[in-house]
Design a protein around this motif. Structure first.
Motif, short mmCIF file in Angstrom:
data_model
loop_
_atom_site.label_atom_id
_atom_site.label_comp_id
_atom_site.label_asym_id
_atom_site.label_seq_id
_atom_site.Cartn_x
_atom_site.Cartn_y
_atom_site.Cartn_z
N GLU A 23 58.43 51.15 59.51
CA GLU A 23 57.53 50.11 59.25
C GLU A 23 56.22 50.29 60.05
OE1 GLU A 23 57.26 47.45 56.71
OE2 GLU A 23 58.15 49.45 55.90
N LEU A 62 66.76 45.96 71.93
CA LEU A 62 67.34 46.23 70.36
C LEU A 62 68.50 47.02 70.20
CD1 LEU A 62 66.68 45.74 67.65
CD2 LEU A 62 65.25 47.82 67.72
N MET A 77 56.71 45.41 67.50
CA MET A 77 57.69 45.67 66.75
C MET A 77 57.64 44.69 65.59
SD MET A 77 61.37 46.47 69.04
CE MET A 77 61.60 47.48 70.39
N HIS A 78 58.00 45.17 64.52
CA HIS A 78 58.28 44.38 63.30
C HIS A 78 59.78 44.04 62.92
CE1 HIS A 78 57.35 43.05 59.23
NE2 HIS A 78 58.59 43.29 58.88
N PHE A 79 60.30 42.97 63.09
CA PHE A 79 61.52 42.42 62.87
C PHE A 79 61.71 41.76 61.54
CE2 PHE A 79 61.09 42.46 67.55
CZ PHE A 79 62.45 43.16 67.93
N SER A 80 62.77 42.27 61.01
CA SER A 80 63.11 41.72 59.57
C SER A 80 63.83 40.27 59.82
CB SER A 80 63.81 42.62 58.90
OG SER A 80 65.36 42.87 59.77
N MET A 133 62.58 49.38 61.21
CA MET A 133 61.57 49.06 62.36
C MET A 133 60.69 50.20 62.44
SD MET A 133 63.76 46.33 64.53
CE MET A 133 62.51 46.24 65.37
N ASN A 164 69.63 45.29 55.01
CA ASN A 164 68.86 45.21 56.21
C ASN A 164 69.18 43.94 56.74
OD1 ASN A 164 67.24 46.08 58.26
ND2 ASN A 164 65.30 45.65 57.16
N LEU A 207 67.20 37.97 65.10
CA LEU A 207 67.23 39.23 65.58
C LEU A 207 66.36 39.39 66.91
CD1 LEU A 207 68.63 42.16 65.88
CD2 LEU A 207 66.71 42.80 64.20
N LEU A 267 71.94 45.27 68.68
CA LEU A 267 72.58 45.60 67.58
C LEU A 267 73.89 46.25 67.90
CD1 LEU A 267 69.69 47.99 65.98
CD2 LEU A 267 70.40 45.64 65.30
N THR A 326 68.95 49.22 60.90
CA THR A 326 67.62 48.71 60.84
C THR A 326 66.61 48.85 61.86
OG1 THR A 326 66.90 46.31 61.07
CG2 THR A 326 68.25 46.88 62.94
N ARG A 327 67.06 49.78 62.90
CA ARG A 327 65.89 50.25 63.82
C ARG A 327 65.08 51.37 63.15
NH1 ARG A 327 69.65 52.16 68.79
NH2 ARG A 327 71.00 52.13 67.31
#
Lengths: 204, 204
Positions: free
Chosen positions: B96, A27, A1-4, B93, B63, A8, A31, B89-90
């Protein structure tokens, strides 16, 4: 998983450590909390912090309690001559919900499990023996899971309890009410036949 | 459920408010946390408090981000002429993770849903229009759920975007890869036939 966001990711990692909570669920939960008000989120985390900081266990039965000795152990309405031995507080809650039991409890805090490194000394077994020393207890009901760990613990307790003048019982095993025979596992079905009871007793 | 402790009950109540977490699961999670060390539990609650207190949203795409403007929006490697509009945001992800998209994003923060009282003004739609005013954006991809709320939002955005010189696309809908026809719902199957594409394009 790529988190921004690192924050988070940390919160999702923490939620993901909980049993049965995968990364995606973690997640979703995080959220969800982000969408709640500040006071709602504070109340959530505060309730956990407070429980962890102030948690107490009954000095007699070791069930989770807000007092030094729990309500069941102090109740004059309960039968203090019968102790039901269980693994944890969930079992106490489940048995209380049946309304079928008027005795008191003893919470071991786990089951003997060499695989997980849990030995007899990790459980509240010595404290249980202490409770028997004044001779007031007549019966010990071992209400433990029908697993290898449960059976091991029952066997260990049974040998220890032989030194005391007390009746040791285990809860009945067999086909669950409403259970259809074809879906019952072979061991349960086989033992249910071997330990069959006269019909008169079953309807009693 | 009969709780032996008010603190325990409160923590279970709070966990039970999370989506998809029933009372029994909540109890299991709380008892799990009780078995962890004080520092583990502190780290869990602190990560949530910290996220809630310090959470920031990218000033450009909205985001979740630790910086004023997120890494994607500041990256020179991304195609800033293409904006992919998503719900939350999910979705960023998930897209991405495909490694198929090199453009930037715009996170609406929800979908139009009159049933839930969510109107266009509750979403980052005006901010999206602002991003188009300098004329640098060539394509808007609406990557929203194939639900009634998603379709409503797509329709609303499409009408607003007509004022701008920008290509509006929606993500392809149809049979999922690996999906067996007999298990596909009728609407998807019917529309997949109606919107069939020449074989040459599918392997392109």
């Amino acid at each position: 998983m790529h988190f921004s966001s690192r924050l988070l990711e940390q919160a999702v990692d923490e939620f993901g450590r909980l049993p049965g909570i995968g990364k995606k669920t973690a997640l979703r939960l995080v959220l969800h909390l982000l969408k709640q008000s500040n006071s709602d989120v504070s109340r959530f985390t505060h309730s956990i912090d407070q429980l962890k900081e102030q948690i107490r266990y009954c000095a007699t039965c070791f069930n989770i309690s807000d007092q030094e000795v729990c309500e069941i152990c102090t109740s004059v309405k309960r039968d203090h001559e019968t102790i039901c031995v269980v693994e944890d507080t969930r079992d106490v809650m489940a048995i209380e919900n049946t309304n079928q039991y008027q005795g008191v409890y003893h919470v071991l805090g786990g089951l003997i499990s060499p695989m997980d490194g849990v030995g007899p000394s990790d459980l509240k077994i010595d404290a249980l023996m202490e409770r028997l020393k004044n001779g007031e207890v007549r019966e010990i009901i071992l209400a433990l899971s029908a697993t290898m760990e449960g059976d091991t613990t029952i066997f260990y307790l049974y040998r220890k309890l032989k030194d005391f003048d007390v009746q040791v019982s285990t809860i009945a095993r067999g086909i669950a009410f409403g259970g259809e025979l074809e879906y019952v596992d072979e061991i349960t079905l086989g033992r249910s036949i071997a330990t069959r009871v006269p019909y008169e007793r079953n309807i009693g």
